[in-house]
Design a protein around this motif. Structure first.
Motif, PDB file in Angstrom:
ATOM      1  N   LYS A   4       0.863  -1.175   0.000  1.00  0.00           N
ATOM      2  CA  LYS A   4       0.000   0.000   0.000  1.00  0.00           C
ATOM      3  C   LYS A   4       0.904   1.231   0.000  1.00  0.00           C
ATOM      4  CE  LYS A   4      -2.524   1.626   3.585  1.00  0.00           C
ATOM      5  NZ  LYS A   4      -3.380   1.497   4.745  1.00  0.00           N
ATOM      6  N   ILE A   5       0.691   2.124  -0.947  1.00  0.00           N
ATOM      7  CA  ILE A   5       1.491   3.350  -1.001  1.00  0.00           C
ATOM      8  C   ILE A   5       0.603   4.512  -0.588  1.00  0.00           C
ATOM      9  CG2 ILE A   5       2.836   4.899  -2.457  1.00  0.00           C
ATOM     10  CD1 ILE A   5       3.714   2.435  -4.027  1.00  0.00           C
ATOM     11  N   VAL A   6       1.057   5.241   0.417  1.00  0.00           N
ATOM     12  CA  VAL A   6       0.274   6.310   1.018  1.00  0.00           C
ATOM     13  C   VAL A   6       0.940   7.657   0.752  1.00  0.00           C
ATOM     14  CG1 VAL A   6      -0.606   7.209   3.215  1.00  0.00           C
ATOM     15  CG2 VAL A   6      -0.516   4.742   2.834  1.00  0.00           C
ATOM     16  N   SER A  11       6.164  15.025   8.020  1.00  0.00           N
ATOM     17  CA  SER A  11       6.006  14.844   9.472  1.00  0.00           C
ATOM     18  C   SER A  11       5.585  13.413   9.828  1.00  0.00           C
ATOM     19  CB  SER A  11       4.994  15.847  10.024  1.00  0.00           C
ATOM     20  OG  SER A  11       3.741  15.642   9.428  1.00  0.00           O
ATOM     21  N   ASN A  12       5.312  12.588   8.809  1.00  0.00           N
ATOM     22  CA  ASN A  12       4.945  11.188   9.045  1.00  0.00           C
ATOM     23  C   ASN A  12       6.117  10.471   9.721  1.00  0.00           C
ATOM     24  OD1 ASN A  12       4.965   8.301   8.454  1.00  0.00           O
ATOM     25  ND2 ASN A  12       3.193   8.687   7.149  1.00  0.00           N
ATOM     26  N   PRO A  13       5.892   9.877  10.905  1.00  0.00           N
ATOM     27  CA  PRO A  13       6.994   9.210  11.629  1.00  0.00           C
ATOM     28  C   PRO A  13       7.658   8.094  10.825  1.00  0.00           C
ATOM     29  CG  PRO A  13       4.949   9.169  12.927  1.00  0.00           C
ATOM     30  CD  PRO A  13       4.623   9.830  11.628  1.00  0.00           C
ATOM     31  N   ASP A  14       6.891   7.389  10.005  1.00  0.00           N
ATOM     32  CA  ASP A  14       7.475   6.330   9.185  1.00  0.00           C
ATOM     33  C   ASP A  14       8.386   6.913   8.114  1.00  0.00           C
ATOM     34  OD1 ASP A  14       6.201   4.229  10.566  1.00  0.00           O
ATOM     35  OD2 ASP A  14       4.372   4.515   9.387  1.00  0.00           O
ATOM     36  N   PHE A  15       7.967   8.021   7.502  1.00  0.00           N
ATOM     37  CA  PHE A  15       8.813   8.705   6.514  1.00  0.00           C
ATOM     38  C   PHE A  15      10.111   9.155   7.186  1.00  0.00           C
ATOM     39  CE2 PHE A  15      10.276  12.504   4.221  1.00  0.00           C
ATOM     40  CZ  PHE A  15      10.404  11.986   2.940  1.00  0.00           C
ATOM     41  N   ILE A  16      10.004   9.752   8.358  1.00  0.00           N
ATOM     42  CA  ILE A  16      11.180  10.233   9.099  1.00  0.00           C
ATOM     43  C   ILE A  16      12.138   9.076   9.398  1.00  0.00           C
ATOM     44  CG2 ILE A  16      11.949  11.236  11.306  1.00  0.00           C
ATOM     45  CD1 ILE A  16       9.244  12.876  11.205  1.00  0.00           C
ATOM     46  N   ALA A  17      11.610   7.946   9.849  1.00  0.00           N
ATOM     47  CA  ALA A  17      12.448   6.785  10.179  1.00  0.00           C
ATOM     48  C   ALA A  17      13.136   6.230   8.930  1.00  0.00           C
ATOM     49  CB  ALA A  17      11.603   5.699  10.845  1.00  0.00           C
ATOM     50  N   LEU A  18      12.403   6.149   7.813  1.00  0.00           N
ATOM     51  CA  LEU A  18      12.994   5.648   6.568  1.00  0.00           C
ATOM     52  C   LEU A  18      14.093   6.583   6.065  1.00  0.00           C
ATOM     53  CD1 LEU A  18       9.706   4.393   4.943  1.00  0.00           C
ATOM     54  CD2 LEU A  18      11.714   2.948   5.397  1.00  0.00           C
ATOM     55  N   ASN A  56       1.376  -3.505   6.776  1.00  0.00           N
ATOM     56  CA  ASN A  56       1.415  -2.436   7.792  1.00  0.00           C
ATOM     57  C   ASN A  56       2.818  -2.079   8.288  1.00  0.00           C
ATOM     58  OD1 ASN A  56      -1.413  -2.024   7.750  1.00  0.00           O
ATOM     59  ND2 ASN A  56      -1.659  -3.850   9.030  1.00  0.00           N
ATOM     60  N   THR A  57       3.853  -2.551   7.610  1.00  0.00           N
ATOM     61  CA  THR A  57       5.226  -2.179   7.947  1.00  0.00           C
ATOM     62  C   THR A  57       5.734  -1.205   6.895  1.00  0.00           C
ATOM     63  OG1 THR A  57       5.636  -4.351   8.932  1.00  0.00           O
ATOM     64  CG2 THR A  57       7.574  -3.079   8.283  1.00  0.00           C
ATOM     65  N   ALA A  58       6.274  -0.083   7.340  1.00  0.00           N
ATOM     66  CA  ALA A  58       6.833   0.895   6.409  1.00  0.00           C
ATOM     67  C   ALA A  58       8.129   0.325   5.829  1.00  0.00           C
ATOM     68  CB  ALA A  58       7.117   2.210   7.116  1.00  0.00           C
ATOM     69  N   VAL A  59       8.164   0.140   4.488  1.00  0.00           N
ATOM     70  CA  VAL A  59       9.307  -0.519   3.855  1.00  0.00           C
ATOM     71  C   VAL A  59      10.049   0.363   2.847  1.00  0.00           C
ATOM     72  CG1 VAL A  59       8.332  -2.824   4.205  1.00  0.00           C
ATOM     73  CG2 VAL A  59       7.850  -1.591   2.077  1.00  0.00           C
ATOM     74  N   GLY A  60       9.434   1.495   2.456  1.00  0.00           N
ATOM     75  CA  GLY A  60      10.096   2.360   1.482  1.00  0.00           C
ATOM     76  C   GLY A  60       9.447   3.727   1.427  1.00  0.00           C
ATOM     77  N   CYS A  61      10.165   4.661   0.807  1.00  0.00           N
ATOM     78  CA  CYS A  61       9.641   6.021   0.703  1.00  0.00           C
ATOM     79  C   CYS A  61      10.215   6.714  -0.530  1.00  0.00           C
ATOM     80  CB  CYS A  61       9.977   6.832   1.951  1.00  0.00           C
ATOM     81  SG  CYS A  61      11.749   7.115   2.207  1.00  0.00           S
ATOM     82  N   GLY A  62       9.631   7.850  -0.824  1.00  0.00           N
ATOM     83  CA  GLY A  62      10.106   8.688  -1.914  1.00  0.00           C
ATOM     84  C   GLY A  62       9.395  10.024  -1.842  1.00  0.00           C
ATOM     85  N   ALA A  63       9.888  10.986  -2.605  1.00  0.00           N
ATOM     86  CA  ALA A  63       9.294  12.323  -2.595  1.00  0.00           C
ATOM     87  C   ALA A  63       9.683  13.039  -3.875  1.00  0.00           C
ATOM     88  CB  ALA A  63       9.791  13.105  -1.376  1.00  0.00           C
ATOM     89  N   PHE A  64       9.014  14.158  -4.110  1.00  0.00           N
ATOM     90  CA  PHE A  64       9.449  15.041  -5.183  1.00  0.00           C
ATOM     91  C   PHE A  64       9.216  16.477  -4.786  1.00  0.00           C
ATOM     92  CE2 PHE A  64       5.022  14.308  -6.651  1.00  0.00           C
ATOM     93  CZ  PHE A  64       4.596  15.605  -6.968  1.00  0.00           C
ATOM     94  N   LYS A  65       9.957  17.355  -5.449  1.00  0.00           N
ATOM     95  CA  LYS A  65       9.754  18.794  -5.270  1.00  0.00           C
ATOM     96  C   LYS A  65       9.823  19.446  -6.643  1.00  0.00           C
ATOM     97  CE  LYS A  65      14.528  20.234  -4.433  1.00  0.00           C
ATOM     98  NZ  LYS A  65      15.415  20.977  -3.550  1.00  0.00           N
ATOM     99  N   ALA A  66       9.212  20.602  -6.748  1.00  0.00           N
ATOM    100  CA  ALA A  66       9.246  21.336  -8.015  1.00  0.00           C
ATOM    101  C   ALA A  66      10.676  21.784  -8.279  1.00  0.00           C
ATOM    102  CB  ALA A  66       8.322  22.541  -7.945  1.00  0.00           C
TER     103      ALA A  66
END
Length: 151
Positions: A4-6, A11-18, A56-66
């Motif tokens: 599941k990709i959210v 500020s998401n604690p899972d994002f911060i930990a990753l 329900n385990t945070a396993v990856g992340c990503g982001a983008f900016k303009a």
């Protein structure tokens, strides 16, 4: 296994930990240049972030900016080591690309280090093409920049 990709925020604690895990990994691969690269990885400027959850385990992340009015820059892509090779990063990247395209962006760019061989192979597999280093990466010998047209 259900992935599941959210869409979330920095500020998401899972994002911060990753991101902390990513920074630990990069500190090793970037070596002496880590402090230079790290100054461009401030998450405060990121408004578009995602976290991937497997059972329900945070396993990856990503982001983008303009980057400019037509282009986004992919940032903070990371999958926990034990979850690599399962297509998670590809789904994260695709989610970011679709989101950016929905917002009207036409191109996606990113920078990765030449020592990060897995990342280099991954971006090529995801149809990113090497192009000239941009911005702060222009004179960095260890940097390789990629670009993809979003559609």
């Amino acid at each position: 296994m259900v992935l599941k990709i959210v869409k979330t925020s920095t500020s998401n604690p899972d994002f911060i930990a990753l991101v902390k895990s990513l920074d630990s990994y990069l500190k090793i691969t970037d070596g002496d240049e880590h402090d230079f690269y790290n100054q461009f990885n401030n998450v405060d400027v990121l408004k578009h972030t995602v976290v991937a959850y497997q059972n329900n385990t945070a396993v990856g992340c990503g982001a983008f900016k303009a980057f400019d009015k037509d282009t986004i820059e992919i940032k903070r892509m990371f999958t926990l080591t034990e979850f690599r090779g399962q297509g998670i990063a590809a789904q994260i990247l695709k989610t970011l690309e679709v989101w950016a395209h929905e917002l009207g962006y036409k191109n996606s760019i990113l920078e990765t280090g030449k020592r990060q061989t897995e990342a280099l192979q991954f971006y090529k597999k995801c149809k990113y093409n090497v192009f000239s280093n941009y911005g702060q990466y222009k004179d960095m010998e260890n940097s390789l920049c990629f670009k993809k047209i979003l559609n």
